[in-house]
Design a protein around this motif. Structure first.
Motif: not given
Length: 167
Positions: A22-30
């Motif tokens: 989630l950090r790699w896919l969601a958190y960084k882009p967000v």
């Protein structure tokens, strides 16, 4: 109590993998998107401040130009008023000169007509006097004697009867 067994460890491991994914896919882009948005907002604020300063400078420039235009308009009005006063004074002076010239011309004309009337009166008096003298004397005296007698008579008559009319 809590049993620590392989299921719990597997669940913790699954949870940590899920957090990493989630950090790699969601958190960084967000977070990247939020950072980009924050940068855009900061840029927009800076641009708004620059636009505000530019608008204030433009407003000051327009106010200066307006003030300058008003001063020029006031100068033009004052110049026009001065020209009108000068023109009016010149016109009045010209009119006074014309009136004085007309008075002078009228006085000269009166003097000419007065002198002409006196001369005409003298001529008529000479004629009448000669006719009267010829009838009284009954004879014709010389032209020189006639003129002398009549001239003396007219001069005497002119002083006594004509008053301020010069002969």
């Amino acid at each position: 109590m809590i049993d620590i067994n392989a299921t719990l460890l597997t669940q913790i491991l699954n949870f940590l993998i899920l957090v990493a994914i989630l950090r790699w896919l969601a958190y960084k882009p967000v977070v990247g998107m939020l950072d980009a948005r924050a940068k855009k907002i900061a840029s927009d604020i800076n641009k708004a401040d620059e636009d505000k300063k530019a608008a204030a400078a433009t407003l000051a420039k327009y106010q200066d130009e307006l003030r300058s235009a008003q001063e020029k308009a006031q100068e033009i009005i004052e110049r026009a008023e001065a020209m009108a006063r000068d023109e009016r004074a010149k016109s009045v002076a010209d009119t006074k000169r014309e009136i004085e010239q007309m008075k002078k011309n009228a006085a000269e004309e009166i003097e000419r007509e007065k002198a002409q009337a006196v001369e005409q009166l003298k001529t008529e008096m000479v004629t009448l006097s000669m006719a009267a003298a010829g009838k009284i004397i009954g004879k014709n005296i010389s032209a020189k004697d006639n003129e002398s007698i009549i001239g003396d008579f007219i001069n005497k008559l002119g002083k006594e009867k004509l008053g301020d009319l010069s002969c």
